[in-house]
Design an enzyme around this catalytic site. Sequence first.
Site, short mmCIF file in Angstrom:
data_model
loop_
_atom_site.label_atom_id
_atom_site.label_comp_id
_atom_site.label_asym_id
_atom_site.label_seq_id
_atom_site.Cartn_x
_atom_site.Cartn_y
_atom_site.Cartn_z
N ASP A 1 -8.18 15.83 17.98
CA ASP A 1 -8.45 14.97 16.83
C ASP A 1 -8.90 13.61 17.34
O ASP A 1 -8.32 13.07 18.29
CB ASP A 1 -7.20 14.83 15.97
CG ASP A 1 -7.45 13.97 14.74
OD1 ASP A 1 -7.95 14.52 13.74
OD2 ASP A 1 -7.16 12.76 14.81
N ASN B 1 -15.01 4.72 10.68
CA ASN B 1 -15.79 4.81 9.44
C ASN B 1 -15.74 3.50 8.67
O ASN B 1 -16.77 3.03 8.14
CB ASN B 1 -15.27 5.95 8.57
CG ASN B 1 -15.83 7.30 9.00
OD1 ASN B 1 -16.91 7.37 9.57
ND2 ASN B 1 -15.07 8.36 8.74
N ASP C 1 -20.57 9.77 11.72
CA ASP C 1 -21.22 11.06 11.98
C ASP C 1 -21.76 11.12 13.41
O ASP C 1 -21.67 12.16 14.09
CB ASP C 1 -22.37 11.28 10.99
CG ASP C 1 -21.86 11.50 9.57
OD1 ASP C 1 -20.65 11.78 9.42
OD2 ASP C 1 -22.67 11.41 8.63
N GLU D 1 -12.40 15.27 11.42
CA GLU D 1 -12.56 14.81 12.80
C GLU D 1 -11.77 15.68 13.77
O GLU D 1 -11.48 15.27 14.88
CB GLU D 1 -12.14 13.35 12.94
CG GLU D 1 -10.66 13.09 12.70
CD GLU D 1 -10.34 12.77 11.24
OE1 GLU D 1 -9.31 12.18 10.98
OE2 GLU D 1 -11.16 13.13 10.35
#
Length: 681
Positions: free
Chosen positions: A413, A421, A430, A456
Site C-alpha cells: 500500500d 492527492n 495517478d 493504492e
Amino acid sequence: MPFYQNIKFRLMGLGLLLIAIGVAARHLVFLPAVQERVQEVVAGAHVSIATYVAHDIDHSIRMRRDLIRELADTLPPSLLAQPEDLAQWLGTRERLNPLFDRGILVLRPDGRLLARSPLADGAAPGARLDADWFDAVLQPEQAVIGKPRRDDAGGAPLLTGAAAVRGADKRVLAVLAGVVSLEAPGFLDDLQQTRLGASGGFLLVSPADGLFITARDPALALQPTPPPGADPLLDHTMAGYRGTGITSRSDGADALFSIAAVPSTGWLVVASAPAVEVFQPVEELRRLLWRNTFATVAGMLILLSLLLPRMLRPLTDAARSIREMADGGRELAPLPIPRHDEVGALVLGFNKLVAKLHEKEQALLQTMAKLDRLAGTDALTGAWNRRQFYEAVERELERFRRYRRPLALVMLDVDLFKTVNDRYGHATGDLVLQQIAHCIRATLRKPDSVTRWGGEEFLVLLPDTGLASAAALAERMRASIAAHHIDGAGSVTASFGVAELGESESRDEWVARADAALYRAKQGGRNRVEADHTVRPAAGAQAGPVQLSWDASFESGNGILDAEHRDLFDEVNRLLSALFSEARDAEIQPAIDSLLEKLKRHFHDEEQFLQAAGYPELGAHAVLHRALIQRAEALVDGFRSHRTEERALFTFLAHDVVAEHIVHEDRKYFPHLAASAGIHG
C-alpha cells in the site's frame, strides 16, 4: 448444351491430349537422348577395351623385340664358328625366356642358316632363307618385326622378330631371328575367344600389309583385306580413322566400332558389336513405354467413367451443402466452384456472402478479445484487476495442491497516498500509481504477476517462492519504490505485507493474512516489510530463499549425466542463497566461478556421451551449449564490474540454464539415450 461443353467430354479430351503429349515427348525427345547416352557409354567402354587390348599386344611385341635384340647383343661372336655350341647356347636362352615358341635361328649375312634352337624346325643348316625382314634387319641397329606369314609346313600363322649380330667394327656378323606362333597362349589367342556382347568381337588388321592378322573368325587369319567399298567399317579403318562410331557392315546391318592402334607395329585393333545389341535396352524401354501408355489410357478411361457421373452433379451437391450449413450440420465455409456457368455463378455468390460473414465474425472476435483483455486489466496502471487475479490464483492453487510447490503473496500500500492527492492533485496521484506499478514490474521475475487490488493497494503473486524469498523480493520492491523519483511528487514509499500459502488455507484467508501483515507494517512506521509467520508452510513445500528442487523426471538414465545435473542444481542453489542473503561480493564470486567451471565441464561431458550414442541433433545441442557459456561469461564479467544486477544473474541461472536447458532441452535426448542403451545392453 452442346456436347463439346460437356464436362465429361472435356475432361476425357484433356486427359487423352496430355497422354498424347507425353507419348510424343518420350519418343521424340526422351528416347533419342537415352539412345545417344547408351551409345556414349558403350562406345567409351569399347574404346577402353580396344585400347587395353592394343597395349597388351604392343607389350607382347615389344617384349619379343627387346629379347631378340638382347640375345643378339649378348651372343659371343666366337660361337659363330662353332654351330653345335651355338645351337646349345640358343637352347639355353630359349629355355630361360620362352617367348619364341617356334624357336630361334642364326643366319649368316648371306641368308644361309647357320644354327637353330631345339624348338626351331624347317630348313637344315646351310639352307638359304628368303624372308621379307632379312634385308631390313641388316640396315638399322635395332630389332625388326617381320610381316605375319604362314608356316610352309603346317600352315600355322607365324611372326618373326630379328636383330643383327655385329662385331666391334659394327659389321654384321650374323642375324638372330625368333619365331612365335600367333596362336601361342597369351599372345593373340585371346582375340579369337573374347566376345563383345552376344556376337561382337575383335579384329587385328595390318594396314601396311593389307592383312587380317587375326579375328574372331579364325578363317580370316592372315587373309588379305577386301578391296575398298566391300566393307565400310574396314574402309574407315584403312583410311586412318581412329576412335568410335556407327557404320553399316557388308551385310547391311549397323555396327558400333571402336579402333585403337598398336604403336610398335602400326597394326589396328578393331572392336565391333551389332548396333541392335548395343541399343537393345533402348528398344526394351520403348516397348515398356508403349505398354505403359496403353495401360494409362485404359486406366484413365475407366477412372473417368467412374468419377465423372459424380462430377456432373454440382448443383445437387451445392444445394445439399448450403442446406447443411443452414441447419448447423457443417461449418459455414465457401464451396468449390465447379465451372463458370450458372451453378458456378450461384456458388460464387454464396462464397462472397460467406466471406462477408467471416469478416464480420473475425471483427467481432477481435472486439471480444479486446474487451476480455480490458476486463482483466487495470486501465491506469496496466496491472491485473481482481478478475484476472482470481483466475490466475485458481490455477496456482491447483498447482500448489498437486506438486506441493511453495506459493507466496505480497500486498503493498502506498504510504500517505491521500496526502499526495490532496497536495498535488489526482493527476499526480495517478502518475504515482503508474510509476509504482512500473517499479514493481521491473523487480519481478517472469512467472510473477502484479494486480491492482484497490485504490493504492497492489497484490504480487509469487509462484515457486517461499516466505523468506518473498520477503527478500518485497524488500527489493520497497527499496526500488523509495529510490524512484516521480516528477511533481518527489519520492514516495510503500508498506508491504508478505504471506506464504498454508496447507489447507483458502484464498481469502491467505489474502487476509497478507493484509494483516501490511497493517502491521503500517503500524510499525511505514516503508517497511512485514512477513506473516502465523501459518506454517505446506508439508513438502520449500521455505527460505528461492531454491531449485531436483525431480526424478529430470533423470535421463545415464548415471554420470544425472549426477552432474544434480550437482549443478546444488551449485545454483548455493549461489542463489548467497545472492538472496545479500552476501558480499567476496563470498559470491567464488560460487559464480565454481558454477561456471562445472557448467563448462558438464557441457563437454554431455556432448561426449551424445556423440558416442550417435545423437542426430548433437550439432544443434552443442550450439545451445556455446550460447549459454557465452551468455554466462558475459554476465559474470558484468557482475564483476557491477554492470550486471543479481536479478539478471538469477533469471539466467533459474530460467535459461535450469528451466529451459536442463529441464526442457536435455529431455529431448532422453529417448535416444534409452534406445541406445537398449541396443548395446
